[in-house]
Design a protein around this motif. Structure first.
Motif, PDB file in Angstrom:
ATOM      1  N   PRO A 299      32.794 -10.626  -2.136  1.00  0.00           N
ATOM      2  CA  PRO A 299      31.993  -9.509  -2.650  1.00  0.00           C
ATOM      3  C   PRO A 299      31.978  -9.457  -4.165  1.00  0.00           C
ATOM      4  CG  PRO A 299      34.132  -8.726  -1.916  1.00  0.00           C
ATOM      5  CD  PRO A 299      34.071 -10.184  -1.541  1.00  0.00           C
ATOM      6  N   VAL A 300      30.917  -8.882  -4.717  1.00  0.00           N
ATOM      7  CA  VAL A 300      30.831  -8.610  -6.148  1.00  0.00           C
ATOM      8  C   VAL A 300      30.008  -7.344  -6.326  1.00  0.00           C
ATOM      9  CG1 VAL A 300      28.825 -10.151  -6.375  1.00  0.00           C
ATOM     10  CG2 VAL A 300      30.115  -9.500  -8.398  1.00  0.00           C
ATOM     11  N   ASP A 301      30.442  -6.487  -7.215  1.00  0.00           N
ATOM     12  CA  ASP A 301      29.704  -5.262  -7.527  1.00  0.00           C
ATOM     13  C   ASP A 301      28.682  -5.598  -8.612  1.00  0.00           C
ATOM     14  OD1 ASP A 301      28.739  -2.788  -8.202  1.00  0.00           O
ATOM     15  OD2 ASP A 301      30.708  -1.841  -8.429  1.00  0.00           O
ATOM     16  N   MET A 302      27.395  -5.649  -8.244  1.00  0.00           N
ATOM     17  CA  MET A 302      26.365  -6.074  -9.188  1.00  0.00           C
ATOM     18  C   MET A 302      26.142  -5.068 -10.310  1.00  0.00           C
ATOM     19  SD  MET A 302      25.565  -9.117  -8.386  1.00  0.00           S
ATOM     20  CE  MET A 302      24.066  -9.421  -9.314  1.00  0.00           C
ATOM     21  N   ARG A 303      26.698  -3.861 -10.177  1.00  0.00           N
ATOM     22  CA  ARG A 303      26.642  -2.923 -11.305  1.00  0.00           C
ATOM     23  C   ARG A 303      27.434  -3.471 -12.488  1.00  0.00           C
ATOM     24  NH1 ARG A 303      28.737   2.423  -8.505  1.00  0.00           N
ATOM     25  NH2 ARG A 303      30.271   0.868  -7.885  1.00  0.00           N
TER      26      ARG A 303
END
Length: 537
Positions: A299-303
């Motif tokens: 996962p990666v938080d695109m924010r």
């Protein structure tokens, strides 16, 4: 002001590992680009003997020094001219990009005549068709530095000949749209290549070097038995004094490029394209290297990506608690107000509705949309289907298709299935589309595709009462994964001109600023379209 509170540890072990993986891909990208430049530069002795500049030297002299330049489709043809990664030379035989000429932002295209005498390669054709479309959409003067042996008859393919007509059609469309088409004929333009100057508004020729004819001496002799010299058939002096194909006669390459700069200056199209100074993000661009995982399952938080692109890291998230896996946020990039759309997972029903609403809002405000793709697609499953995923996903695709503002797409991570479509993939004609080295594009992930085929195969065998062979099944599984992984790779898809280039993540803000500047100028420009292109008299 709403400054995003980053929770990402840019110095953590995970970030550092991702950074090293990204740097390795960037090094590979730069090496491939340098391979094309070196392959072209090997022709220097020939160019020096003829008193000519190499193609990249021509481009550099044409452009205003110290101004931004955006290269396009630099990997075109990679792994499609040959399957050997060590021998494949990217670029498609074309150097192309957006830069400033006499203060005017232009599309600049040059035949890479240091490679195969500038013969048009299959993916080189796709590349030039793409950059012509960009010029037409964004009202960019089209400056063409031509020296091409035309089609490579040793690699003739009928579809290349047929599709090649689009190149000349686009020149006529540009002229009719009131967008200047300016050609510097540095060398040969034979057969179809002669129509490049023939369909230009202004042509500059070089004494003793420029050639333009429908049939050169060998073909003329073979077809009619007539004997004529190259100068008699299509030399610079003949065309500027007799046929009228050329407007200006230059003494050498440098003189020709100086004339081209003056021609562009006299269009009167120069204007300030860079908005007022904006505050940079509060986080270093270098941190973008450590954000994207090598595998889409992580996962990666695109924010965290958006906040490293936005002015002052200031972003206003839209409906943050609704459809949270779909990220929508208002921000600015170098003073340009924009709307970002990205993905922290599959697009579910709420996320599709949220994106649709946001796209329509940005159209109402007149703000360009920037899509940061990182999705495995639309959500599947019984609950999703019963919730109307198809119709809600279709609404999002309708909104993307009919958006009235410029749309720019950046493929950061996974771009799978219909998620590629709903996030404004190539098929939805974004103004620009770039990839990070970490991007993967496919109908689905390789393992998912292999497992799907395994299930189908086992079911078919079961109906026949045959037990599956474990070794054979694993071999088929591994083969499907390998095929999908190879074709999903960003360098492979870029070689097919499915994007406008692979970029270093650290350059993203600068690239976006260039593209937004192009779009802003396009909106402000008022060409004088006609029912015809400028005809040569």
């Amino acid at each position: 002001m709403t400054v995003f509170a980053s929770s990402w540890n840019a110095q953590g072990a995970q970030a550092l590992a991702r950074r090293e993986a990204m740097l390795a891909r960037i090094a590979q990208l730069r090496a491939l680009e340098e391979r094309a430049a070196q392959a072209s530069a090997r022709s220097r002795p020939v160019f020096d003997k003829r008193g000519q500049l190499l193609p990249r030297e021509r481009v550099a002299l044409l452009l205003d020094p110290g101004t931004p330049y955006l290269p396009l489709c630099s990997l075109a043809g990679f792994l499609h001219d040959t399957k050997d990664p060590a021998a494949s030379v990217p670029g498609g035989g074309i150097v192309a990009g957006i830069g400033f000429v006499s203060g005017v932002r232009c599309m600049v295209v040059a035949s890479d005549s240091g490679i195969d005498a500038g013969a048009i390669q299959p993916m080189g054709l796709d590349k030039i068709l793409r950059v012509q479309e960009i010029a037409l959409q964004n009202k960019l003067p089209f400056v063409h530095l031509v020296e091409s042996a035309g089609a490579n008859l040793m690699k003739y393919r009928v579809e290349g000949f047929v599709h090649g007509g689009g190149l000349f059609r686009n020149l006529a469309r540009l002229s009719a749209a009131g967008i200047p088409v300016i050609t510097v004929q540095h060398g040969s333009g034979t057969a179809g290549g002669a129509y490049m100057p023939g369909l230009s508004d202004v042509v500059i020729m070089v004494r003793g070097r420029s050639r333009a004819f429908l049939a050169g001496p060998p073909l003329l002799m073979a077809a009619t038995g007539e004997v004529a010299t190259e100068e008699e058939l299509g030399g610079a002096e003949m065309h500027t004094a007799v046929s009228g194909l050329g407007e200006y006669l230059a003494e050498d390459d440098r003189h020709a490029l100086g004339i081209a700069r003056e021609v562009v200056a006299r269009t009167g199209w120069a204007q300030a394209a860079i908005p007022s100074e904006a505050r940079p993000p509060r986080f270093a661009a270098d941190e973008l290297l450590g954000l994207m995982p090598a595998h889409h399952r992580e996962p990666v938080d695109m924010r965290e990506v958006i906040t490293r692109l936005a002015d002052d890291s200031d972003l206003l998230e839209f409906k943050p608690l609704y459809g949270a896996a779909t990220v929508c946020a208002q921000a600015a990039v170098e003073g340009h107000a924009v709307g970002f759309i990205s993905n922290n997972g599959p697009i579910d029903v709420a996320g599709a509705n949220k994106a649709t609403h946001f796209i329509q809002l940005m159209c109402q405000l007149g703000h360009p949309l920037i899509y940061l793709q990182n999705t495995t697609g639309y959500m599947v499953g019984k609950d999703s289907e019963q919730g109307g995923m198809i119709k809600h996903g279709s609404k999002m695709i309708q909104a993307v298709t009919n958006a009235t503002v410029p749309q720019i797409t950046l493929q950061c991570g996974a771009s799978f299935g219909a998620g590629n479509y709903g996030m404004c993939g190539r098929g939805y004609a974004p103004r620009f589309l770039f990839s990070w080295p970490s991007a993967k594009t496919a109908v689905m992930g390789g393992e998912q595709a292999a497992r799907t085929m395994q299930i189908v195969t086992e079911a078919a065998l079961a109906r026949k009462g045959i037990a599956p062979d474990a070794a054979q099944a694993q071999a088929q599984f591994d083969k499907i994964v390998a095929v999908f992984e190879a074709q999903a790779d960003a360098f492979y898809t870029s070689g097919l001109v499915l994007d406008d280039g692979v970029i270093d993540p650290r350059d993203t803000r600068a690239v976006l600023a260039q593209c937004l500047g192009v779009c802003t100028e396009a909106q402000a420009r008022r060409p004088h379209p006609m029912q015809f292109g400028v005809a040569r008299m």
